[in-house]
Design a protein around this motif. Sequence first.
Motif, PDB file in Angstrom:
ATOM      1  N   ALA A 137      40.581  50.700  29.781  1.00  0.00           N
ATOM      2  CA  ALA A 137      40.114  49.609  28.924  1.00  0.00           C
ATOM      3  C   ALA A 137      38.628  49.309  29.081  1.00  0.00           C
ATOM      4  O   ALA A 137      38.029  49.547  30.125  1.00  0.00           O
ATOM      5  CB  ALA A 137      40.906  48.346  29.233  1.00  0.00           C
ATOM      6  N   ASP A 138      38.074  48.763  28.015  1.00  0.00           N
ATOM      7  CA  ASP A 138      36.751  48.144  28.084  1.00  0.00           C
ATOM      8  C   ASP A 138      36.876  46.668  28.450  1.00  0.00           C
ATOM      9  O   ASP A 138      36.045  46.123  29.172  1.00  0.00           O
ATOM     10  CB  ASP A 138      36.035  48.257  26.733  1.00  0.00           C
ATOM     11  CG  ASP A 138      35.837  49.701  26.306  1.00  0.00           C
ATOM     12  OD1 ASP A 138      35.144  50.428  27.036  1.00  0.00           O
ATOM     13  OD2 ASP A 138      36.387  50.102  25.265  1.00  0.00           O
ATOM     14  N   GLY A 155      44.805  34.121  40.104  1.00  0.00           N
ATOM     15  CA  GLY A 155      44.411  34.787  41.345  1.00  0.00           C
ATOM     16  C   GLY A 155      45.028  36.166  41.462  1.00  0.00           C
ATOM     17  O   GLY A 155      44.364  37.130  41.874  1.00  0.00           O
ATOM     18  N   LYS A 156      46.297  36.304  41.074  1.00  0.00           N
ATOM     19  CA  LYS A 156      46.966  37.605  41.143  1.00  0.00           C
ATOM     20  C   LYS A 156      46.364  38.581  40.136  1.00  0.00           C
ATOM     21  O   LYS A 156      46.195  39.773  40.421  1.00  0.00           O
ATOM     22  CB  LYS A 156      48.464  37.428  40.891  1.00  0.00           C
ATOM     23  CG  LYS A 156      49.173  36.643  41.988  1.00  0.00           C
ATOM     24  CD  LYS A 156      50.643  36.488  41.699  1.00  0.00           C
ATOM     25  CE  LYS A 156      51.337  35.690  42.805  1.00  0.00           C
ATOM     26  NZ  LYS A 156      52.778  35.494  42.512  1.00  0.00           N
ATOM     27  N   ILE A 157      46.037  38.070  38.946  1.00  0.00           N
ATOM     28  CA  ILE A 157      45.412  38.921  37.935  1.00  0.00           C
ATOM     29  C   ILE A 157      44.050  39.391  38.434  1.00  0.00           C
ATOM     30  O   ILE A 157      43.679  40.561  38.280  1.00  0.00           O
ATOM     31  CB  ILE A 157      45.285  38.166  36.602  1.00  0.00           C
ATOM     32  CG1 ILE A 157      46.681  37.897  36.028  1.00  0.00           C
ATOM     33  CG2 ILE A 157      44.440  38.948  35.606  1.00  0.00           C
ATOM     34  CD1 ILE A 157      46.695  36.921  34.881  1.00  0.00           C
ATOM     35  N   ALA A 158      43.303  38.481  39.055  1.00  0.00           N
ATOM     36  CA  ALA A 158      41.982  38.848  39.589  1.00  0.00           C
ATOM     37  C   ALA A 158      42.113  39.931  40.652  1.00  0.00           C
ATOM     38  O   ALA A 158      41.304  40.860  40.715  1.00  0.00           O
ATOM     39  CB  ALA A 158      41.292  37.614  40.164  1.00  0.00           C
ATOM     40  N   GLU A 159      43.140  39.839  41.494  1.00  0.00           N
ATOM     41  CA  GLU A 159      43.366  40.870  42.516  1.00  0.00           C
ATOM     42  C   GLU A 159      43.652  42.218  41.877  1.00  0.00           C
ATOM     43  O   GLU A 159      43.150  43.253  42.321  1.00  0.00           O
ATOM     44  CB  GLU A 159      44.545  40.461  43.410  1.00  0.00           C
ATOM     45  CG  GLU A 159      44.243  39.300  44.348  1.00  0.00           C
ATOM     46  CD  GLU A 159      45.476  38.866  45.118  1.00  0.00           C
ATOM     47  OE1 GLU A 159      46.513  39.572  45.021  1.00  0.00           O
ATOM     48  OE2 GLU A 159      45.423  37.834  45.803  1.00  0.00           O
ATOM     49  N   THR A 160      44.461  42.205  40.819  1.00  0.00           N
ATOM     50  CA  THR A 160      44.788  43.451  40.125  1.00  0.00           C
ATOM     51  C   THR A 160      43.543  44.075  39.520  1.00  0.00           C
ATOM     52  O   THR A 160      43.300  45.282  39.658  1.00  0.00           O
ATOM     53  CB  THR A 160      45.833  43.183  39.026  1.00  0.00           C
ATOM     54  OG1 THR A 160      47.003  42.631  39.620  1.00  0.00           O
ATOM     55  CG2 THR A 160      46.203  44.469  38.304  1.00  0.00           C
ATOM     56  N   VAL A 161      42.732  43.269  38.844  1.00  0.00           N
ATOM     57  CA  VAL A 161      41.504  43.772  38.231  1.00  0.00           C
ATOM     58  C   VAL A 161      40.560  44.306  39.297  1.00  0.00           C
ATOM     59  O   VAL A 161      39.938  45.368  39.131  1.00  0.00           O
ATOM     60  CB  VAL A 161      40.832  42.661  37.395  1.00  0.00           C
ATOM     61  CG1 VAL A 161      39.438  43.095  36.928  1.00  0.00           C
ATOM     62  CG2 VAL A 161      41.700  42.295  36.195  1.00  0.00           C
ATOM     63  N   GLU A 162      40.471  43.599  40.423  1.00  0.00           N
ATOM     64  CA  GLU A 162      39.598  44.026  41.522  1.00  0.00           C
ATOM     65  C   GLU A 162      40.000  45.407  42.036  1.00  0.00           C
ATOM     66  O   GLU A 162      39.150  46.251  42.351  1.00  0.00           O
ATOM     67  CB  GLU A 162      39.668  43.000  42.648  1.00  0.00           C
ATOM     68  CG  GLU A 162      38.645  43.208  43.756  1.00  0.00           C
ATOM     69  CD  GLU A 162      37.228  42.818  43.342  1.00  0.00           C
ATOM     70  OE1 GLU A 162      36.290  43.357  43.951  1.00  0.00           O
ATOM     71  OE2 GLU A 162      37.073  42.005  42.408  1.00  0.00           O
ATOM     72  N   GLN A 163      41.301  45.669  42.106  1.00  0.00           N
ATOM     73  CA  GLN A 163      41.778  46.963  42.590  1.00  0.00           C
ATOM     74  C   GLN A 163      41.456  48.094  41.615  1.00  0.00           C
ATOM     75  O   GLN A 163      41.341  49.256  42.016  1.00  0.00           O
ATOM     76  CB  GLN A 163      43.293  46.898  42.825  1.00  0.00           C
ATOM     77  CG  GLN A 163      43.671  46.016  44.011  1.00  0.00           C
ATOM     78  CD  GLN A 163      45.165  45.771  44.099  1.00  0.00           C
ATOM     79  OE1 GLN A 163      45.920  46.162  43.216  1.00  0.00           O
ATOM     80  NE2 GLN A 163      45.585  45.114  45.167  1.00  0.00           N
ATOM     81  N   ILE A 164      41.312  47.750  40.340  1.00  0.00           N
ATOM     82  CA  ILE A 164      41.040  48.763  39.317  1.00  0.00           C
ATOM     83  C   ILE A 164      39.555  49.101  39.244  1.00  0.00           C
ATOM     84  O   ILE A 164      39.176  50.217  38.845  1.00  0.00           O
ATOM     85  CB  ILE A 164      41.536  48.264  37.941  1.00  0.00           C
ATOM     86  CG1 ILE A 164      43.067  48.157  37.936  1.00  0.00           C
ATOM     87  CG2 ILE A 164      41.052  49.150  36.803  1.00  0.00           C
ATOM     88  CD1 ILE A 164      43.789  49.470  38.164  1.00  0.00           C
ATOM     89  N   ASN A 168      37.267  51.958  37.273  1.00  0.00           N
ATOM     90  CA  ASN A 168      36.720  51.528  35.983  1.00  0.00           C
ATOM     91  C   ASN A 168      35.748  50.386  36.226  1.00  0.00           C
ATOM     92  O   ASN A 168      36.069  49.216  36.029  1.00  0.00           O
ATOM     93  CB  ASN A 168      37.844  51.104  35.029  1.00  0.00           C
ATOM     94  CG  ASN A 168      37.319  50.729  33.647  1.00  0.00           C
ATOM     95  OD1 ASN A 168      36.133  50.870  33.358  1.00  0.00           O
ATOM     96  ND2 ASN A 168      38.206  50.256  32.778  1.00  0.00           N
ATOM     97  N   ALA A 169      34.564  50.746  36.645  1.00  0.00           N
ATOM     98  CA  ALA A 169      33.565  49.735  36.999  1.00  0.00           C
ATOM     99  C   ALA A 169      33.088  48.936  35.791  1.00  0.00           C
ATOM    100  O   ALA A 169      32.520  47.857  35.950  1.00  0.00           O
ATOM    101  CB  ALA A 169      32.364  50.412  37.673  1.00  0.00           C
TER     102      ALA A 169
END
Length: 258
Positions: A137-138, A155-164, A168-169
Amino acid sequence: MKTIVVFNQKGGVGKTSTVINLMSEFAARGKKVLAIDLDAQCNLSAFCGVREPERSVLQWLLQSARRDDVVVRTKYGDLIPAEEALQLELLRFASIPAFVIRLRDLIAAIPAGQYDYIFIDCPPTVNQLTAAALVAADHVLIPTEAEYFSVAGVGKIAETVEQILPLNADLKALGVVLVKYNHRRILTRALEDRLVDATNELLHCGVLDTRIRFTVDIPAAQATGLSAREYKPSGKAAQDYAALADEILRHIGEENER
């Protein structure tokens, strides 16, 4: 071409409704749209009239079918449908070392200019499919309700995005969109303030200005196989999704100008 993943690991927050209505709104603005259904519940596919497809996103991901063979034309744009077997294949996906980047590569192979926007409808969980969607994703758009567990869920969503991000910087949180919104509820307004703070702090984006108000028009429209725009053009739901589409286009347009 921009790819927007509609994601929340909590169920019942209107992810599929968001995709359906954004497809309709973007198509009405002359945008060429592709939707990818990654949810084994197949709600997006069923809404578009696709049940038990001969070929689905599963064959595309397993590279046993070409994209042109799995795409279905709908009145709101193109669709790559899901099937229930997606859930059963998660173990097989896990055994493919490069699976998490496969969807990104498949989307990158789509000819330039064929689509303006790609929407991905995700399952209400974190698994190989949601990881692949976020890597491809963009932007990630997060529908949620203004209720207690949504604040914790940010907070959980932020953790998931952080792991990705290592894969995908360039992934950006487009924002949180509040759904089933009732401005008369004091509880909603108080939690909204907390949600805004959590979103700014953890996801580094804002809660979008548009609120999708609570109305029976949304389930009623879906029951008849129509978007809110088609079901009741002057209704609250149609107005809200039109405003959401405009806000998203404005955000992405401003980003492209920077």
